[in-house]
Design a protein around this motif. Structure first.
Motif, short mmCIF file in Angstrom:
data_model
loop_
_atom_site.label_atom_id
_atom_site.label_comp_id
_atom_site.label_asym_id
_atom_site.label_seq_id
_atom_site.Cartn_x
_atom_site.Cartn_y
_atom_site.Cartn_z
N GLN A 1 77.21 -43.14 -99.42
CA GLN A 1 76.24 -44.03 -98.79
C GLN A 1 75.82 -43.46 -97.44
N ASP B 1 74.82 -38.93 -105.97
CA ASP B 1 74.79 -37.55 -106.45
C ASP B 1 76.10 -36.84 -106.11
N ARG C 1 75.99 -39.43 -93.01
CA ARG C 1 76.35 -39.72 -94.39
C ARG C 1 77.86 -39.92 -94.55
N GLU D 1 70.60 -35.15 -102.71
CA GLU D 1 69.34 -35.86 -102.50
C GLU D 1 69.50 -37.36 -102.49
N ASN D 2 70.28 -37.89 -103.43
CA ASN D 2 70.35 -39.34 -103.59
C ASN D 2 71.79 -39.84 -103.51
N TYR E 1 77.90 -38.22 -102.56
CA TYR E 1 77.16 -38.93 -101.53
C TYR E 1 77.37 -40.42 -101.75
#
Length: 435
Positions: free
Chosen positions: A384, A367, A269, A363-364, A382
């Motif tokens: 990408q 977020d 990530r 989670e996404n 987060y």
């Protein structure tokens, strides 16, 4: 060949508070267009310390103090003219080495081996310079006006870097000084050091000139050298396989940031981060407690220190939660000295468990969350899923091809230089140099 780039070591930073020069090795690249105050001071340093006497008082007591500066200490075995090296030439560069690394004397038993190696490196470097200059002339090579300017620019850049480093040391000792005052003091300290070593700005620029000569000689003896596609593909495959194995063997220590243009494991990530940090003293105290194994005390101090950053943290979180552009907030508010983008690979522990769990717990994409570390509050987003793109790989392939080509050229040049060294067959007066 010596890599003669002036670099300011921590030892030299400390040594610059002294008035005596103790320097020596030729590792520099400074030019005749150095900042004015420095240039003027350096240009008036006429190497009297090296010309009148080989050694200054008892600073270099390993060496005999009454050796005349014009004593020949190295000469070419093939009888080539203009190749003799004098003690005066040697002592300037040896002083520069000592000054660069912060040694006031070379007699302490704890550094005797290091000093002996330094003397050997200095004389070897001067010999190499002699040979390179001779071969540069023999092959009829020369510099264009643009190349001469590049040499001076490189020298200017080096001297400006060292002045900046000296300024940091001075500023740490006296925070009341203005930038102009820091610059003036740094220039004077550098000028004094070089003058005491018996060096001039022409010496410094000359070292950079030799580096440029090596580049031209290397290019001459590697004309037509290429890296084939097969060689490139083999190197890339070897490198990627090595990186993969490194991750598989020890995912906890894998540093994805370093390999982000080559290979990343699935599930990596890209995490944007903004630090709202404790002041330096607070962080240092927390860190010291951790080092001493006093984790409970460290946690307690961290919690007690939260009010000092809470207002800044709350204000920033309000902006994040209201949807303001996170990248802009990073630019405006991040207190981390890095760029604020973390490449977090599965299983890594290099950022610590709390940071990792917070980053991987999002989670996404898009977020956000926050995590309290010993540095202060980190606000994470987060951004990408991180992967190596085609553009990334293309740039990497180009860099690898360039490095392979340079390696080939160096191999050819080094083989040629070994022939030159045998041709000149230099001998040195080891007893005089205490080798």
């Amino acid at each position: 060949m010596r890599n003669k780039g002036i670099m300011l070591t921590a030892a030299l930073c400390a040594a610059l508070t002294l008035t005596a020069c103790t320097g020596g090795n030729s590792s520099s690249s400074e030019s005749s267009t150095a900042p004015q105050a420095t240039a003027e001071a350096v240009s008036t340093a006429e190497s009297s310390a090296a010309e009148d006497s080989a050694a200054e008082d008892d600073l270099y007591s390993v060496l005999t103090a009454d050796i005349p500066a014009d004593t020949v200490i190295a000469s070419a075995g093939n009888g080539a003219e203009g190749m003799d090296i004098t003690f005066g030439e040697f002592i300037k560069e040896y002083r520069y080495y000592l000054w660069q690394y912060g040694f006031s004397v070379d007699t302490d038993s704890s550094v005797s081996d290091q000093m002996k190696q330094a003397r050997q490196d200095v004389i070897d470097g001067i010999i190499k310079d002699r040979i390179i200059r001779a071969k540069f002339a023999e092959y009829g090579l020369s510099f264009t006006d643009e190349e001469k300017q590049n040499i001076q620019d490189s020298a200017d850049s080096a001297i400006n870097d060292i002045i900046s480093s000296i300024k940091q040391v001075i500023a740490y000792a006296d925070s009341s000084l203005t930038d102009d005052e820091l610059t003036e003091k740094a220039q004077l300290q550098l000028s004094q050091g070089l003058s005491d070593c018996g060096l001039t700005r022409d010496d410094l620029c000359g070292w950079q000139e030799v580096t440029a000569m090596v580049q031209k000689l290397r290019d001459k003896f590697s004309e037509g050298t290429e890296v084939t596609d097969d060689e490139l593909e083999a190197k890339m495959t070897e490198t990627i396989d090595s990186v993969k194995k490194s991750y598989e063997d020890d995912p906890a220590s894998f540093y994805g940031q370093y390999y982000s243009n080559l290979w990343l494991p699935e599930g990596t990530r890209a995490i944007q981060a903004i630090l709202v940090g404790f002041d330096y003293d607070t962080y240092s105290q927390i860190s010291a407690l951790r080092t001493d194994g006093k984790d409970e005390e460290a946690d307690k101090l961290r919690e007690e220190s939260l009010p000092s950053i809470q207002e800044r943290y709350d204000a920033l979180m309000e902006k994040v939660n209201s949807g303001e552009d996170f990248a802009q907030l990073m630019t405006d508010s991040n207190e981390d000295e890095g760029n604020g983008l973390f490449i977090v690979t599965p299983g890594t522990e290099i950022y610590g468990a709390d940071f990792y769990n917070a980053a991987m717990g999002l989670e996404n994409i898009g977020d956000t969350t926050s995590v309290l570390l010993d540095y202060g509050w980190y606000i994470l987003r987060y951004q990408q899923d991180a992967e190596v793109t085609a553009d990334d790989l293309e740039k990497t392939w180009a860099n690898v091809r360039q490095n392979l080509l340079l390696s080939k050229k160096n191999e050819l040049y080094n083989a040629e230089y070994e022939k030159w060294a045998e041709e000149y067959a230099f001998t040195t007066e080891k007893d005089v140099l205490a080798l």
